[in-house]
Design a protein around this motif. Structure first.
Motif, PDB file in Angstrom:
ATOM      1  N   MET A 118      48.450  47.474  37.841  1.00  0.00           N
ATOM      2  CA  MET A 118      47.183  48.150  38.146  1.00  0.00           C
ATOM      3  C   MET A 118      46.399  47.395  39.221  1.00  0.00           C
ATOM      4  SD  MET A 118      47.151  50.848  36.255  1.00  0.00           S
ATOM      5  CE  MET A 118      48.936  50.892  36.438  1.00  0.00           C
ATOM      6  N   LEU A 119      46.350  46.070  39.091  1.00  0.00           N
ATOM      7  CA  LEU A 119      45.596  45.272  40.063  1.00  0.00           C
ATOM      8  C   LEU A 119      46.265  45.271  41.432  1.00  0.00           C
ATOM      9  CD1 LEU A 119      44.668  42.304  37.717  1.00  0.00           C
ATOM     10  CD2 LEU A 119      43.057  43.928  38.738  1.00  0.00           C
ATOM     11  N   ALA A 120      47.597  45.315  41.455  1.00  0.00           N
ATOM     12  CA  ALA A 120      48.299  45.398  42.738  1.00  0.00           C
ATOM     13  C   ALA A 120      47.958  46.707  43.451  1.00  0.00           C
ATOM     14  CB  ALA A 120      49.803  45.278  42.531  1.00  0.00           C
ATOM     15  N   MET A 121      47.878  47.798  42.687  1.00  0.00           N
ATOM     16  CA  MET A 121      47.484  49.078  43.286  1.00  0.00           C
ATOM     17  C   MET A 121      46.041  49.031  43.790  1.00  0.00           C
ATOM     18  SD  MET A 121      49.313  52.044  40.990  1.00  0.00           S
ATOM     19  CE  MET A 121      48.983  51.354  39.372  1.00  0.00           C
ATOM     20  N   LEU A 122      45.178  48.354  43.015  1.00  0.00           N
ATOM     21  CA  LEU A 122      43.781  48.210  43.452  1.00  0.00           C
ATOM     22  C   LEU A 122      43.681  47.370  44.716  1.00  0.00           C
ATOM     23  CD1 LEU A 122      40.779  48.710  42.891  1.00  0.00           C
ATOM     24  CD2 LEU A 122      40.793  46.656  41.436  1.00  0.00           C
ATOM     25  N   SER A 123      44.515  46.327  44.819  1.00  0.00           N
ATOM     26  CA  SER A 123      44.493  45.488  46.020  1.00  0.00           C
ATOM     27  C   SER A 123      44.925  46.278  47.253  1.00  0.00           C
ATOM     28  CB  SER A 123      45.404  44.268  45.827  1.00  0.00           C
ATOM     29  OG  SER A 123      46.771  44.643  45.833  1.00  0.00           O
ATOM     30  N   GLU A 124      45.900  47.193  47.068  1.00  0.00           N
ATOM     31  CA  GLU A 124      46.297  48.063  48.177  1.00  0.00           C
ATOM     32  C   GLU A 124      45.132  48.939  48.619  1.00  0.00           C
ATOM     33  OE1 GLU A 124      49.133  48.556  49.930  1.00  0.00           O
ATOM     34  OE2 GLU A 124      50.078  46.801  49.025  1.00  0.00           O
ATOM     35  N   LYS A 125      44.381  49.443  47.632  1.00  0.00           N
ATOM     36  CA  LYS A 125      43.247  50.307  47.934  1.00  0.00           C
ATOM     37  C   LYS A 125      42.144  49.540  48.652  1.00  0.00           C
ATOM     38  CE  LYS A 125      40.991  54.284  47.390  1.00  0.00           C
ATOM     39  NZ  LYS A 125      41.464  55.542  48.004  1.00  0.00           N
ATOM     40  N   LEU A 126      41.886  48.307  48.200  1.00  0.00           N
ATOM     41  CA  LEU A 126      40.807  47.502  48.770  1.00  0.00           C
ATOM     42  C   LEU A 126      41.238  46.706  49.997  1.00  0.00           C
ATOM     43  CD1 LEU A 126      39.251  46.084  45.464  1.00  0.00           C
ATOM     44  CD2 LEU A 126      38.487  48.061  46.801  1.00  0.00           C
ATOM     45  N   LYS A 127      42.531  46.760  50.330  1.00  0.00           N
ATOM     46  CA  LYS A 127      43.073  46.006  51.464  1.00  0.00           C
ATOM     47  C   LYS A 127      42.877  44.499  51.287  1.00  0.00           C
ATOM     48  CE  LYS A 127      44.092  49.897  53.520  1.00  0.00           C
ATOM     49  NZ  LYS A 127      45.487  50.366  53.544  1.00  0.00           N
ATOM     50  N   ILE A 128      43.083  44.033  50.056  1.00  0.00           N
ATOM     51  CA  ILE A 128      42.975  42.611  49.741  1.00  0.00           C
ATOM     52  C   ILE A 128      44.342  42.139  49.251  1.00  0.00           C
ATOM     53  CG2 ILE A 128      41.893  40.886  48.231  1.00  0.00           C
ATOM     54  CD1 ILE A 128      39.450  42.665  48.081  1.00  0.00           C
ATOM     55  N   SER A 129      44.755  40.966  49.691  1.00  0.00           N
ATOM     56  CA  SER A 129      46.044  40.431  49.242  1.00  0.00           C
ATOM     57  C   SER A 129      46.047  40.299  47.722  1.00  0.00           C
ATOM     58  CB  SER A 129      46.287  39.066  49.886  1.00  0.00           C
ATOM     59  OG  SER A 129      47.490  38.505  49.427  1.00  0.00           O
ATOM     60  N   TYR A 130      47.107  40.768  47.095  1.00  0.00           N
ATOM     61  CA  TYR A 130      47.104  40.852  45.632  1.00  0.00           C
ATOM     62  C   TYR A 130      47.025  39.499  44.918  1.00  0.00           C
ATOM     63  CZ  TYR A 130      52.159  39.808  45.245  1.00  0.00           C
ATOM     64  OH  TYR A 130      53.393  39.217  45.282  1.00  0.00           O
ATOM     65  N   PRO A 131      47.544  38.362  45.446  1.00  0.00           N
ATOM     66  CA  PRO A 131      47.335  37.100  44.730  1.00  0.00           C
ATOM     67  C   PRO A 131      45.855  36.752  44.563  1.00  0.00           C
ATOM     68  CG  PRO A 131      49.083  36.849  46.336  1.00  0.00           C
ATOM     69  CD  PRO A 131      48.457  38.176  46.595  1.00  0.00           C
ATOM     70  N   ILE A 132      45.037  37.046  45.578  1.00  0.00           N
ATOM     71  CA  ILE A 132      43.608  36.757  45.494  1.00  0.00           C
ATOM     72  C   ILE A 132      42.977  37.570  44.375  1.00  0.00           C
ATOM     73  CG2 ILE A 132      41.418  36.871  46.745  1.00  0.00           C
ATOM     74  CD1 ILE A 132      43.021  36.576  49.340  1.00  0.00           C
ATOM     75  N   LEU A 133      43.264  38.857  44.359  1.00  0.00           N
ATOM     76  CA  LEU A 133      42.682  39.735  43.339  1.00  0.00           C
ATOM     77  C   LEU A 133      43.177  39.374  41.947  1.00  0.00           C
ATOM     78  CD1 LEU A 133      40.753  42.144  43.101  1.00  0.00           C
ATOM     79  CD2 LEU A 133      42.742  43.639  43.241  1.00  0.00           C
ATOM     80  N   LEU A 134      44.444  38.979  41.833  1.00  0.00           N
ATOM     81  CA  LEU A 134      45.001  38.646  40.520  1.00  0.00           C
ATOM     82  C   LEU A 134      44.392  37.371  39.952  1.00  0.00           C
ATOM     83  CD1 LEU A 134      48.773  39.492  41.078  1.00  0.00           C
ATOM     84  CD2 LEU A 134      47.168  40.711  39.639  1.00  0.00           C
ATOM     85  N   VAL A 135      44.169  36.364  40.792  1.00  0.00           N
ATOM     86  CA  VAL A 135      43.540  35.129  40.318  1.00  0.00           C
ATOM     87  C   VAL A 135      42.119  35.401  39.832  1.00  0.00           C
ATOM     88  CG1 VAL A 135      42.678  32.883  41.032  1.00  0.00           C
ATOM     89  CG2 VAL A 135      44.961  33.582  41.693  1.00  0.00           C
ATOM     90  N   ILE A 136      41.365  36.160  40.621  1.00  0.00           N
ATOM     91  CA  ILE A 136      39.989  36.490  40.223  1.00  0.00           C
ATOM     92  C   ILE A 136      39.991  37.319  38.941  1.00  0.00           C
ATOM     93  CG2 ILE A 136      37.890  37.698  40.924  1.00  0.00           C
ATOM     94  CD1 ILE A 136      38.598  37.025  43.819  1.00  0.00           C
ATOM     95  N   ALA A 137      40.897  38.300  38.867  1.00  0.00           N
ATOM     96  CA  ALA A 137      40.968  39.143  37.674  1.00  0.00           C
ATOM     97  C   ALA A 137      41.359  38.322  36.444  1.00  0.00           C
ATOM     98  CB  ALA A 137      41.970  40.274  37.888  1.00  0.00           C
ATOM     99  N   GLY A 138      42.314  37.411  36.606  1.00  0.00           N
ATOM    100  CA  GLY A 138      42.696  36.554  35.496  1.00  0.00           C
ATOM    101  C   GLY A 138      41.545  35.699  35.014  1.00  0.00           C
ATOM    102  N   LEU A 139      40.743  35.200  35.956  1.00  0.00           N
ATOM    103  CA  LEU A 139      39.567  34.407  35.605  1.00  0.00           C
ATOM    104  C   LEU A 139      38.563  35.250  34.823  1.00  0.00           C
ATOM    105  CD1 LEU A 139      37.809  31.888  35.827  1.00  0.00           C
ATOM    106  CD2 LEU A 139      37.105  32.648  38.100  1.00  0.00           C
ATOM    107  N   VAL A 140      38.318  36.474  35.271  1.00  0.00           N
ATOM    108  CA  VAL A 140      37.371  37.369  34.584  1.00  0.00           C
ATOM    109  C   VAL A 140      37.900  37.745  33.202  1.00  0.00           C
ATOM    110  CG1 VAL A 140      36.276  39.637  34.658  1.00  0.00           C
ATOM    111  CG2 VAL A 140      36.429  38.274  36.742  1.00  0.00           C
ATOM    112  N   ILE A 141      39.191  38.080  33.129  1.00  0.00           N
ATOM    113  CA  ILE A 141      39.779  38.446  31.833  1.00  0.00           C
ATOM    114  C   ILE A 141      39.708  37.279  30.859  1.00  0.00           C
ATOM    115  CG2 ILE A 141      41.932  39.092  30.671  1.00  0.00           C
ATOM    116  CD1 ILE A 141      42.697  40.614  33.237  1.00  0.00           C
ATOM    117  N   GLY A 142      39.927  36.061  31.380  1.00  0.00           N
ATOM    118  CA  GLY A 142      39.958  34.890  30.509  1.00  0.00           C
ATOM    119  C   GLY A 142      38.640  34.570  29.842  1.00  0.00           C
ATOM    120  N   ILE A 143      37.522  34.971  30.443  1.00  0.00           N
ATOM    121  CA  ILE A 143      36.204  34.647  29.853  1.00  0.00           C
ATOM    122  C   ILE A 143      35.661  35.791  28.989  1.00  0.00           C
ATOM    123  CG2 ILE A 143      35.636  33.056  31.726  1.00  0.00           C
ATOM    124  CD1 ILE A 143      33.946  35.210  33.010  1.00  0.00           C
ATOM    125  N   ILE A 144      36.434  36.862  28.851  1.00  0.00           N
ATOM    126  CA  ILE A 144      36.020  37.957  27.972  1.00  0.00           C
ATOM    127  C   ILE A 144      36.166  37.502  26.523  1.00  0.00           C
ATOM    128  CG2 ILE A 144      36.531  40.308  27.201  1.00  0.00           C
ATOM    129  CD1 ILE A 144      37.514  40.933  30.005  1.00  0.00           C
TER     130      ILE A 144
END
Length: 530
Positions: free
Chosen positions: A18-44
């Motif tokens: 899902m995040l890889a598809m979002l990175s394609e939409k936002l034109k952001i490299s997926y490793p960047i988005l995945l690290v940030i998403a993992g950080l956000v998920i981890g503090i939930i």
């Protein structure tokens, strides 16, 4: 317990997709988005703690990722840029380790120099995946990509060796420079020897035994693990074994693989590497909650200050080394081609850290030999995480704007001319073969004549392009429209195939065969070859 872990793994795989598809939409490299998403998920609140064992990271993730990078690296280009790659993969790693050791020793209270070198060995290697994935889709000079890929292949080995020696110095309190230097060359050299030995055995298996595409593909997945485990078993460099073996088999792949093996293996490896990369980067983000549990003795201001200073030092050290090394290479060798300063800066700015740094930090033991707690272990983990986050997010997001600002462009002229030369040579080879072996058929059968005419036109167009006599055939208006027309014809045939399927008069096997032919043709057209 097994069900919970399985559910977690499946959930992470779904999140990666899902995040890889979002990175394609936002034109952001997926490793960047995945690290940030993992950080956000981890503090939930309520999210289960994900513990990432370093041995699992090194064994499960590192061999295939490095092997795929080696496989996609041109040995000829790698060897041509060997001086620049070696200066980054070896010289810069040691320079960064020393600079980080000095700064950390001066900056952090009660932080000995041995721990500083340990931290330097952990954060010195740029990631093999981060830079190439961030640059993916951005047109940059081929030599820049070659240097970055070559550096990321080798620097893991040099940084892990620095890490081993620094860790041994912390644990034993002893360090001998001569022994460390000798051990470095022995560990790296014998790792290369093991990798090449296993690669030669696999080469013989692929070439002389009756394998199938499925067996060949399975062996390519097993190969990096064989090389890595064999080298590490004897305490040599598993990284260098995988890289050397991968480069050898990649260089000889045209001799051992059939067309259907290459198609199948490419698809399998593309999916495998996507999954592994995605899991690695989201797991990096999920580590922070576990890392901060043992940092009560430091304030948040101190932690952020230490981490940001060390992150900035790693960036500055790389910039200084790249520019000074570039001038030094040209000074020492008249044959070394000087790159533009913009390209040097791009190389200097592409030093994103990733999985190897995190795995090295997690590999720091919990206790010393006497049973006491390992000093500053939690701080080492936190600083490493911040360096990964800082370089990956800050440098990664700024890379594309910097490329546009510096007006860095792909050098296409030489590549375009080489493509025309290759097309001409292939057409001439076909014409020679037809005239030598099918002279009678060419005079009597229209089908043979049409094939000959087609390749004669290809050779004629290629010759005119080389002589700059027929520029209109390569105008930007002709080829894209022509390619769209061919794709439309594929769609027309595909729609007709669907109608035939609904008529239920033809076998599914035959219809799938024809569909596969259309898939291959569409893939060829979408890659820009007509």
């Amino acid at each position: 317990m097994i069900q919970e872990n399985l559910l977690l793994i499946v959930s992470l795989l779904a999140a990666v997709s899902m995040l890889a598809m979002l990175s394609e939409k936002l034109k952001i490299s997926y490793p960047i988005l995945l690290v940030i998403a993992g950080l956000v998920i981890g503090i939930i609140p309520g999210i289960p703690i994900v513990s990432l064992h370093p041995d699992i990271v090194f064994l499960l993730f590192l061999p295939p990722i490095l092997y795929a990078a080696a496989w996609n690296t041109s040995w000829r280009d790698f060897w041509a840029a060997r001086r620049s790659i070696s200066m980054l993969a070896f010289g810069l790693v040691f320079f960064t380790s020393t600079a980080v050791a000095v700064i950390a020793h001066l900056l952090i209270p009660d932080f000995p120099m041995a721990l500083g070198f340990l931290l330097g060995g952990i954060i010195s290697p740029p990631d093999a995946v981060a830079a190439t994935s961030v640059l993916q889709g951005i047109k940059v000079p081929k030599r820049v990509v070659t240097i970055l890929e070559g550096e990321s292949l080798i620097n893991d080995a040099s940084s892990l060796i620095v890490f081993r020696f620094a860790l041994a110095a912390v644990l034993t309190g002893r360090f001998t420079f001569m022994k460390a230097t000798t051990d470095f060359f022995m560990v790296a050299g014998l790792g290369i020897a093991i990798g090449l030995a296993i690669a030669n055995v696999l080469y013989a298996v692929h070439k002389f035994l009756p394998t199938t595409p499925s067996i060949d593909t399975a062996l390519t997945v097993i190969s990096p693990y064989l090389m890595y485990i064999a080298a590490e078993h004897y305490h040599f460099s598993g990284v260098m074994a995988v890289v050397s073996g991968g480069l050898f088999l990649s260089f000889r792949s045209h001799e051992i693989f059939s067309y259907n093996t290459r198609i199948q293996a490419y698809s399998v490896w593309e999916s495998l590497i996507f999954i592994l990369n995605g899991l690695v980067f989201i797991l990096i983000g999920l580590q922070l909650p576990q890392i901060i549990t043992g940092l009560e003795q430091y304030t948040w201001v101190e932690l952020i200050f230490y981490s940001l200073i060390i992150s900035i030092v790693t960036v500055i050290v790389r910039i200084v080394w790249v520019f000074s090394g570039s001038y030094l290479s040209c000074f020492l060798s008249n044959k070394e081609r000087r790159m533009k300063w913009e390209n040097d800066f791009l190389i200097a700015w592409s030093g994103m850290r990733g999985v190897v740094s995190l795995a090295s930090a997690l590999a720091v033991p919990l206790t010393l030999a006497n049973g006491s707690a390992f000093p500053h272990r939690d701080l080492l983990l936190f600083v490493t995480f911040v360096v990964i986050l800082f370089t990956l997010v800050f440098q990664g997001l700024s890379l594309s704007p910097i490329i546009r600002w510096l007006d860095i462009k792909e050098e296409e002229n030489e590549e375009a001319e080489h493509e025309v030369v290759i097309r001409l040579r292939l057409a001439e080879a076909v014409l020679n073969h037809l005239q030598t072996n099918y002279a009678d058929e060419l005079n009597r059968i229209d089908a043979y004549t049409r094939i000959k005419d087609r390749y004669e036109r290809m050779a004629e167009i290629a010759n005119r392009r080389l002589m700059r006599e027929e520029k209109e055939v390569v105008t930007p208006h002709f080829l894209p429209k022509y390619r769209r027309m061919l794709l439309e014809l594929v769609t027309i045939r595909r729609n007709e195939l669907y109608k035939l399927r609904n008529e239920k008069h033809y076998s599914d096997e035959l219809l799938r065969t024809k569909e596969h032919e259309l898939d291959l043709e569409e893939a060829r057209l979408n890659e820009g070859r007509v």
